[in-house]
Scaffold this motif. Structure first.
Motif, short mmCIF file in Angstrom:
data_model
loop_
_atom_site.label_atom_id
_atom_site.label_comp_id
_atom_site.label_asym_id
_atom_site.label_seq_id
_atom_site.Cartn_x
_atom_site.Cartn_y
_atom_site.Cartn_z
N GLU A 66 -7.95 1.11 18.83
CA GLU A 66 -6.81 1.57 18.05
C GLU A 66 -5.72 0.51 18.05
OE1 GLU A 66 -5.81 5.39 19.58
OE2 GLU A 66 -7.35 6.39 18.36
N ASP A 126 -6.25 -2.65 18.13
CA ASP A 126 -6.65 -3.68 17.18
C ASP A 126 -6.23 -3.34 15.76
OD1 ASP A 126 -7.81 -4.92 19.22
OD2 ASP A 126 -9.88 -4.46 18.68
N PHE A 127 -6.22 -2.05 15.46
CA PHE A 127 -5.94 -1.65 14.09
C PHE A 127 -4.46 -1.41 13.85
CE2 PHE A 127 -10.44 -0.82 13.82
CZ PHE A 127 -10.71 -1.16 12.51
N THR A 186 -2.65 -2.90 10.74
CA THR A 186 -3.19 -2.73 9.41
C THR A 186 -2.82 -1.36 8.89
OG1 THR A 186 -5.05 -4.03 10.17
CG2 THR A 186 -5.29 -2.94 8.06
N VAL A 214 -3.49 1.83 7.47
CA VAL A 214 -4.83 2.40 7.62
C VAL A 214 -5.42 2.81 6.28
CG1 VAL A 214 -4.25 4.82 8.04
CG2 VAL A 214 -6.20 3.78 9.19
N ARG A 254 -7.87 -7.96 15.62
CA ARG A 254 -9.13 -8.15 14.94
C ARG A 254 -9.34 -9.62 14.62
NH1 ARG A 254 -9.76 -5.43 9.69
NH2 ARG A 254 -7.51 -5.53 9.83
N ASN A 263 -10.28 0.11 4.94
CA ASN A 263 -9.81 0.32 6.32
C ASN A 263 -9.87 1.77 6.76
OD1 ASN A 263 -9.30 -2.29 7.20
ND2 ASN A 263 -7.39 -2.36 6.03
N ASN A 272 -13.34 2.39 7.67
CA ASN A 272 -13.61 1.76 8.96
C ASN A 272 -13.05 2.59 10.10
OD1 ASN A 272 -14.78 -0.31 7.62
ND2 ASN A 272 -13.06 -1.72 7.81
N ALA A 273 -11.79 3.02 9.92
CA ALA A 273 -11.13 3.81 10.97
C ALA A 273 -11.92 5.09 11.21
CB ALA A 273 -9.70 4.12 10.57
#
Lengths: 414, 232
Positions: free
Chosen positions: A50, A52-53, A56, A58, A199, A269, A272-273
């Protein structure tokens, strides 16, 4: 429950069989301990991803140009699809609920050289539009980010990160200083916060210049490498729809099969999430299964010991029944003892597990893969409920056995 | 007090049926001191189990203090046992990790009597059996005779109507046997309780006022004893 006599008897039997009770309790202790450690560890993994994201948006989609792999409308395969500013505008107007959009033109750091006086450094140069800041959630800590005027006038301005500031300017204030990018002077207008890792394991930062400037300086005409956009829709279905619509627009403009998966590289994204979320839910479920399995082994141990205790005390239980103990008295006694042993041992496991996790999150440096292993209150409460259930379960069979003992046992000669 | 009519009891082991009691008719009045005698296999233990509501019977009827004892649930029989019957066992059956006082008080615990009241009464009874000084000793610190006196105190604490003693002197030497018998006799005489003693010793049986001899599941003889000079 709060009967002195009952407790006195529990402590007495426990006291008479210290080693046996400790060993049995240990298996329950170990079960709960492992459950807490496993779940905390799983949580640490999730926290790492989390983290890492975090930079971005989401609900965003990234599109890169690819190469066609399917013939379409008489056109051959292996055509390069190059995205342009016109594509970007078409997407901007063609996606309902679009929030932010930015093109990106990138010069990898092997091909770039920045210098300020005698200080040199290599950083990836990204030509971007102002809304890029919202898409990648960049925090400006001094000066400003690239703005619309920079873009319209194709100004030679640059936003750098803290690490670039350090290597190029040392202790100097870089704002409004001019540095050289591949020999071309740019004015530093802002500094943004850069965290290494994340990432792609970025070890050094990117620097940002206006997209128009980049296209002009690096002879890219109006090409873009990447189009990134976000939208107000936050459901998976909504994001898939936005993705399909964007692909449709580009397929029409570049004349390729919308079903051609290699014509464009698309990163969704939200999808991906969602996938990561599912993976971690799967891991959690798996860890619960292992943990509960360990606890069950402990329960069987307690149950076994209680069966032996009941067997050993057959005569005593018979005497008690002859003296007026009802089956409920006897069952209560055995159950209470089982719950007490599992409860106490499990509570120790809970405390030790949480303690170890606390200690671990103190000594293990947070990384992309693992950070802040922890158990939340809900999990602890679940574990506690599990314990009481386990204790009851462990005591149930022995208690039934005890209740079935007939009082004539008392009259049997030894 | 005890009214048995045509009591029959059989045990099944596999395909064999062993008829242990073949029809027992027995009346024991309030305040009687009765001994039940018989060789092993005569059915005296089974009869005691039935009298003590520890076991059920196949046919006939058993009235205890006018109440029919038949087809009771475990909880009901536990309640009746604790109110009507005091047990004295051959091997004492004191609980090893409880001291004399706690052992005596135990039946009252199952009747829900508060702790303080239980202990007061238990101490009173220990004094009566002459073991007040031993109240806080564990059973393994007592002699056999002392243990049996504690057990008698325990049997008395719930104010039962009947004392059932199963070979109360079986594990004791002759001197202590007489002490224990004296105590049981005085319980019968002074408190007016019905006392039923199962024994195979003739001199013990001779100290009771009535001896019932069992043989092969039937009452062979029912003898009224002369008052003995043995009672001190």
């Amino acid at each position: 429950m709060f009967d002195r006599e009952k407790w006195a008897e529990i402590f007495d039997t426990i006291g008479k069989n210290k080693l046996r009770t400790v060993l049995t309790g240990f298996s329950v202790f170990w079960g709960i301990f492992m459950l807490i450690i496993l779940l905390g560890g799983g949580r640490g993994l999730r926290n790492g991803f989390e983290y890492d994201f975090r930079n971005t948006a989401v609900n965003s989609i990234n599109i890169w140009g690819g190469q066609t792999s399917v013939p379409w409308q008489g056109l051959p395969v292996n055509r390069d699809i190059r995205l342009t500013m016109q594509d970007l505008e078409a997407i901007r107007h063609g996606i309902p609920g679009l929030e932010h959009i930015s093109g990106e033109y990138r010069l990898w750091r092997g091909r770039s050289q920045l210098n300020y006086g005698e200080n040199y450094g290599n950083f990836t140069i990204k030509g971007i539009q102002p809304e890029y800041r919202m898409l990648e959630q960049q925090t400006v800590i001094a000066g400003r980010f690239i703005n619309e005027v920079d873009l319209a006038d194709a100004r030679k301005v640059i936003v750098i990160a803290e690490d670039a500031q350090e290597s190029l300017f040392k202790d100097e204030d870089p704002l409004h200083k001019w540095l050289q990018v591949n020999g071309i002077p740019f004015e530093v207008v802002g500094i943004y916060q850069f965290e290494s890792g994340g990432r792609g394991q970025n070890q050094s930062s990117s620097v940002f210049i206006p997209l128009t400037t980049a296209q002009r300086v690096f002879n890219a005409h109006n090409d873009v490498d990447r189009i990134a956009f976000s939208f107000s829709e936050s459901t998976l279905a909504g994001s898939k729809m936005a993705e399909q619509r964007a692909i449709g627009i580009l397929a029409q403009r570049h004349r390729f099969d919308p079903a051609d998966e290699r014509a464009l590289w698309v990163g969704n994204n939200l999808e991906n999430a969602e996938t990561f979320g599912q993976v971690f839910n799967g891991i959690s479920a798996f860890l619960w299964i292992i943990g509960i399995g360990t606890i069950i082994a402990g329960i069987v141990g307690v149950s076994n010991i209680m069966l032996i205790v009941v067997k050993e005390r057959t005569r005593e239980i018979g005497v008690r029944k002859a003296l007026g103990a009802t089956p409920a008295n006897v069952v209560g006694q055995v159950l209470l003892e089982a719950i007490f042993v599992t409860g106490l041992a499990g509570y120790f496991g809970l405390v030790c597990g949480v303690g170890l996790l606390e200690w671990l999150s103190g000594v293990i440096p947070p990384s992309e893969m693992f950070r802040q292993p922890e158990v939340d209150l809900t999990i602890a409460l679940y574990a506690l409920a599990l314990l009481v259930a386990a204790g009851t379960f462990a005591g149930w069979i022995p208690a039934r056995r005890a209740a079935a003992i007939r009082p004539i046992e008392a009259l049997r000669d030894e | 007090m005890i009214e048995l009519r045509g009591i029959k009891k059989a045990y099944r082991t596999g395909s064999n049926v062993l008829q242990v009691l073949k029809g027992i008719d027995l009346h024991i009045g309030p305040g009687e001191l009765v001994s039940i005698m018989g060789s092993s296999g005569s059915g005296k233990s089974t009869l005691l189990n039935i009298l003590g509501i520890l076991d059920n019977y196949d046919a006939g009827s058993y009235h205890l203090d006018g109440k029919l004892i038949k087809d009771l649930s475990e909880t009901e029989s536990a309640g009746l046992r604790s109110r009507y019957i005091g047990f004295v066992f051959q091997s004492f059956n004191l609980i090893g990790f409880k001291n004399a006082l706690e052992n005596v008080a135990l039946p009252l615990y199952y009747q829900g009597v508060p702790r303080k009241k239980r202990q007061e009464k238990a101490l009173e009874l220990l004094e009566r059996v002459g073991l007040k000084e031993w109240a806080h000793h564990l059973p393994n610190e007592l002699s056999g005779g002392q243990k049996q006196r504690v057990a008698i105190a325990r049997a008395l604490i719930s104010d039962p109507k009947v004392i059932l003693a199963d070979e109360p002197t079986g594990a004791l030497d002759s001197t202590t046997s007489h002490d224990v018998m004296d105590l049981l006799l005085s319980v019968n005489r002074d408190l007016g309780l019905t006392v039923v003693i199962v024994t195979h010793e003739h001199d013990i049986a001779a100290m009771t006022s009535r001896s019932i001899h069992l043989k092969d599941g039937r009452i062979e003889r029912d003898v009224t004893n002369k008052p003995t000079a043995d009672v001190r």
